[in-house]
Design a protein around this motif. Structure first.
Motif, PDB file in Angstrom:
ATOM      1  N   PRO A  16       1.238 -10.425  52.723  1.00 53.38           N
ATOM      2  CA  PRO A  16       0.879  -9.036  52.401  1.00 53.38           C
ATOM      3  C   PRO A  16       0.006  -8.922  51.160  1.00 53.38           C
ATOM      4  CG  PRO A  16       3.180  -9.160  53.026  1.00 53.38           C
ATOM      5  CD  PRO A  16       2.690 -10.574  52.908  1.00 53.38           C
ATOM      6  N   TRP A  17       0.255  -9.781  50.174  1.00 56.80           N
ATOM      7  CA  TRP A  17      -0.589  -9.781  48.979  1.00 56.80           C
ATOM      8  C   TRP A  17      -2.023 -10.168  49.332  1.00 56.80           C
ATOM      9  CZ3 TRP A  17       0.674  -7.381  44.766  1.00 56.80           C
ATOM     10  CH2 TRP A  17       1.996  -7.326  44.338  1.00 56.80           C
ATOM     11  N   PHE A  18      -2.167 -11.172  50.221  1.00 56.72           N
ATOM     12  CA  PHE A  18      -3.504 -11.632  50.589  1.00 56.72           C
ATOM     13  C   PHE A  18      -4.243 -10.579  51.408  1.00 56.72           C
ATOM     14  CE2 PHE A  18      -1.629 -16.198  50.555  1.00 56.72           C
ATOM     15  CZ  PHE A  18      -1.613 -16.186  49.159  1.00 56.72           C
ATOM     16  N   TYR A  19      -3.526  -9.907  52.315  1.00 60.82           N
ATOM     17  CA  TYR A  19      -4.150  -8.830  53.091  1.00 60.82           C
ATOM     18  C   TYR A  19      -4.583  -7.693  52.165  1.00 60.82           C
ATOM     19  CZ  TYR A  19      -2.194 -11.066  57.282  1.00 60.82           C
ATOM     20  OH  TYR A  19      -1.880 -11.951  58.283  1.00 60.82           O
ATOM     21  N   MET A  20      -3.713  -7.380  51.210  1.00 59.59           N
ATOM     22  CA  MET A  20      -4.033  -6.326  50.249  1.00 59.59           C
ATOM     23  C   MET A  20      -5.267  -6.710  49.431  1.00 59.59           C
ATOM     24  SD  MET A  20      -1.632  -4.761  47.203  1.00 59.59           S
ATOM     25  CE  MET A  20      -0.192  -4.817  48.274  1.00 59.59           C
ATOM     26  N   ALA A  21      -5.338  -7.976  49.041  1.00 55.32           N
ATOM     27  CA  ALA A  21      -6.488  -8.442  48.255  1.00 55.32           C
ATOM     28  C   ALA A  21      -7.780  -8.274  49.038  1.00 55.32           C
ATOM     29  CB  ALA A  21      -6.294  -9.906  47.859  1.00 55.32           C
ATOM     30  N   GLY A  22      -7.755  -8.621  50.331  1.00 56.01           N
ATOM     31  CA  GLY A  22      -8.945  -8.456  51.161  1.00 56.01           C
ATOM     32  C   GLY A  22      -9.376  -7.005  51.252  1.00 56.01           C
ATOM     33  N   ALA A  23      -8.402  -6.114  51.406  1.00 57.04           N
ATOM     34  CA  ALA A  23      -8.718  -4.686  51.477  1.00 57.04           C
ATOM     35  C   ALA A  23      -9.300  -4.187  50.156  1.00 57.04           C
ATOM     36  CB  ALA A  23      -7.460  -3.892  51.833  1.00 57.04           C
ATOM     37  N   LEU A  24      -8.724  -4.619  49.047  1.00 57.89           N
ATOM     38  CA  LEU A  24      -9.222  -4.201  47.731  1.00 57.89           C
ATOM     39  C   LEU A  24     -10.645  -4.699  47.489  1.00 57.89           C
ATOM     40  CD1 LEU A  24      -5.939  -4.856  45.733  1.00 57.89           C
ATOM     41  CD2 LEU A  24      -6.988  -2.606  46.105  1.00 57.89           C
ATOM     42  N   TYR A  25     -10.937  -5.920  47.935  1.00 56.25           N
ATOM     43  CA  TYR A  25     -12.302  -6.436  47.821  1.00 56.25           C
ATOM     44  C   TYR A  25     -13.286  -5.556  48.581  1.00 56.25           C
ATOM     45  CZ  TYR A  25     -16.228  -9.037  49.800  1.00 56.25           C
ATOM     46  OH  TYR A  25     -17.471  -9.385  50.271  1.00 56.25           O
ATOM     47  N   HIS A  26     -12.940  -5.178  49.806  1.00 56.08           N
ATOM     48  CA  HIS A  26     -13.833  -4.338  50.599  1.00 56.08           C
ATOM     49  C   HIS A  26     -14.054  -2.973  49.954  1.00 56.08           C
ATOM     50  CE1 HIS A  26     -13.249  -7.373  53.720  1.00 56.08           C
ATOM     51  NE2 HIS A  26     -14.274  -6.843  54.345  1.00 56.08           N
ATOM     52  N   LEU A  27     -13.089  -2.514  49.163  1.00 58.66           N
ATOM     53  CA  LEU A  27     -13.232  -1.248  48.437  1.00 58.66           C
ATOM     54  C   LEU A  27     -13.978  -1.419  47.119  1.00 58.66           C
ATOM     55  CD1 LEU A  27      -9.672   0.292  48.944  1.00 58.66           C
ATOM     56  CD2 LEU A  27     -11.750   0.805  50.240  1.00 58.66           C
ATOM     57  N   GLY A  28     -14.305  -2.663  46.773  1.00 55.80           N
ATOM     58  CA  GLY A  28     -15.015  -2.913  45.514  1.00 55.80           C
ATOM     59  C   GLY A  28     -14.111  -2.985  44.308  1.00 55.80           C
ATOM     60  N   LEU A  29     -12.801  -3.099  44.519  1.00 56.33           N
ATOM     61  CA  LEU A  29     -11.852  -3.182  43.411  1.00 56.33           C
ATOM     62  C   LEU A  29     -11.598  -4.662  43.122  1.00 56.33           C
ATOM     63  CD1 LEU A  29      -9.433  -0.320  44.541  1.00 56.33           C
ATOM     64  CD2 LEU A  29     -11.423  -0.190  43.031  1.00 56.33           C
ATOM     65  N   SER A  50      -5.795 -21.078  52.148  1.00 52.80           N
ATOM     66  CA  SER A  50      -7.162 -20.853  52.621  1.00 52.80           C
ATOM     67  C   SER A  50      -7.559 -19.384  52.533  1.00 52.80           C
ATOM     68  CB  SER A  50      -7.331 -21.367  54.053  1.00 52.80           C
ATOM     69  OG  SER A  50      -6.441 -20.733  54.937  1.00 52.80           O
ATOM     70  N   GLU A  51      -6.641 -18.473  52.932  1.00 51.35           N
ATOM     71  CA  GLU A  51      -6.963 -17.049  52.869  1.00 51.35           C
ATOM     72  C   GLU A  51      -7.111 -16.589  51.427  1.00 51.35           C
ATOM     73  OE1 GLU A  51      -7.993 -13.382  54.448  1.00 51.35           O
ATOM     74  OE2 GLU A  51      -7.715 -15.317  55.448  1.00 51.35           O
ATOM     75  N   ALA A  52      -6.240 -17.100  50.558  1.00 53.18           N
ATOM     76  CA  ALA A  52      -6.314 -16.734  49.145  1.00 53.18           C
ATOM     77  C   ALA A  52      -7.631 -17.186  48.531  1.00 53.18           C
ATOM     78  CB  ALA A  52      -5.143 -17.350  48.393  1.00 53.18           C
ATOM     79  N   LEU A  53      -8.021 -18.416  48.813  1.00 55.49           N
ATOM     80  CA  LEU A  53      -9.253 -18.942  48.235  1.00 55.49           C
ATOM     81  C   LEU A  53     -10.483 -18.245  48.811  1.00 55.49           C
ATOM     82  CD1 LEU A  53      -8.388 -22.750  48.234  1.00 55.49           C
ATOM     83  CD2 LEU A  53      -8.494 -21.227  46.249  1.00 55.49           C
ATOM     84  N   ARG A  54     -10.423 -17.908  50.102  1.00 55.00           N
ATOM     85  CA  ARG A  54     -11.560 -17.201  50.705  1.00 55.00           C
ATOM     86  C   ARG A  54     -11.775 -15.853  50.017  1.00 55.00           C
ATOM     87  NH1 ARG A  54     -12.829 -13.417  54.383  1.00 55.00           N
ATOM     88  NH2 ARG A  54     -10.653 -12.894  54.732  1.00 55.00           N
ATOM     89  N   THR A  55     -10.681 -15.137  49.771  1.00 56.50           N
ATOM     90  CA  THR A  55     -10.813 -13.841  49.097  1.00 56.50           C
ATOM     91  C   THR A  55     -11.305 -14.018  47.668  1.00 56.50           C
ATOM     92  OG1 THR A  55      -9.063 -12.870  50.460  1.00 56.50           O
ATOM     93  CG2 THR A  55      -9.606 -11.733  48.410  1.00 56.50           C
ATOM     94  N   LEU A  56     -10.778 -14.996  46.960  1.00 52.58           N
ATOM     95  CA  LEU A  56     -11.260 -15.247  45.597  1.00 52.58           C
ATOM     96  C   LEU A  56     -12.741 -15.611  45.605  1.00 52.58           C
ATOM     97  CD1 LEU A  56      -8.299 -17.289  44.053  1.00 52.58           C
ATOM     98  CD2 LEU A  56      -8.942 -14.929  43.520  1.00 52.58           C
ATOM     99  N   GLY A  57     -13.172 -16.359  46.632  1.00 48.93           N
ATOM    100  CA  GLY A  57     -14.585 -16.717  46.735  1.00 48.93           C
ATOM    101  C   GLY A  57     -15.478 -15.525  46.976  1.00 48.93           C
TER     102      GLY A  57
END
Length: 224
Positions: A16-29, A50-57
């Motif tokens: 859930p944290w990783f999904y939330m991170a992806g959503a926040l990235y798309h919002l520019g946060l 892998s999902e965590a690193l992809r979002t950080l990237g």
């Protein structure tokens, strides 16, 4: 967000944290997205990274930290066989100055069995070759991308390609499509060097102002 409710049920679940991170990235946060990834890794250090690193990237790209982004996304490439992530890696290479490497990676994805990866590669490559003046190939790639699996990332790259080709009307139309279908990362719209040719255009400025207003609302709602 659904992820927040999932965390109420299981605070130690990392996904859930990783999904939330992806959503926040798309919002520019971007800082909020990075914190969410770190929280997921803290919750379960043994989680699939892998999902965590992809979002950080992707966050690092949007923040203008291109070399860091390339390093993170190279780790994703080693951990995962998802070719969609490779389009992000190509983007990091391009903005870090490794343009030939970026184009070679995207070329290798044009025949991917993943329709999403192939279309993203077509659109991204169109923007890159347009930036070096290969108009004919850019238009050919755009024609293929527009017939493919168009998501908000594809729409954004198509818009960027048209910006590089000097077609402001098409550029703004596709960038608006990207915004309206889920890619509202205002910091990246303001930072992307390939949008420089249209930044003074009134229609693009109006779009960017709209993005900024929404970003400020999202920051007030979801930010720290």
């Amino acid at each position: 967000m659904e992820s927040r409710r999932a965390l109420q049920l299981d605070p130690r679940a990392p996904q859930p944290w990783f999904y939330m991170a992806g959503a926040l990235y798309h919002l520019g946060l971007l800082p909020e997205a990075e914190r969410a990834v770190r929280s997921g890794l803290d919750a379960q250090p043994s989680a699939d990274r892998s999902e965590a690193l992809r979002t950080l990237g992707t966050v690092a790209i949007a923040a203008g930290r291109y070399t860091e982004a390339a390093s993170l996304l190279q780790d994703v490439q080693r951990l995962s066989d998802r070719p969609v992530s490779d389009t992000h890696l190509a983007t990091a290479y391009f903005y870090a100055g490794e343009r030939a490497r970026a184009e070679a990676l995207l070329d290798s994805l044009l025949t991917s069995h993943s329709a999403s990866a192939a279309t993203r590669a077509q659109a991204s490559l169109a923007s890159f070759v347009a930036s070096r003046g290969d108009r004919a190939r850019a238009l050919s790639l755009l024609a293929r991308a527009e017939r493919g699996m168009v998501d908000h990332h594809v729409a954004y790259s198509i818009g960027v390609a048209y910006a590089q080709l000097g077609d402001i009307v098409s550029a703004v139309r596709w960038l608006r499509t990207a915004m309206e279908t889920g890619f509202r990362c205002y910091p990246w719209y303001t930072r992307d060097p390939l949008l420089a040719p249209i930044r003074r255009d009134a229609s693009y400025r109006a779009l960017e102002a709209e993005l900024k207003r929404q970003w400020e609302k999202d920051r007030a709602r979801f930010g720290a």
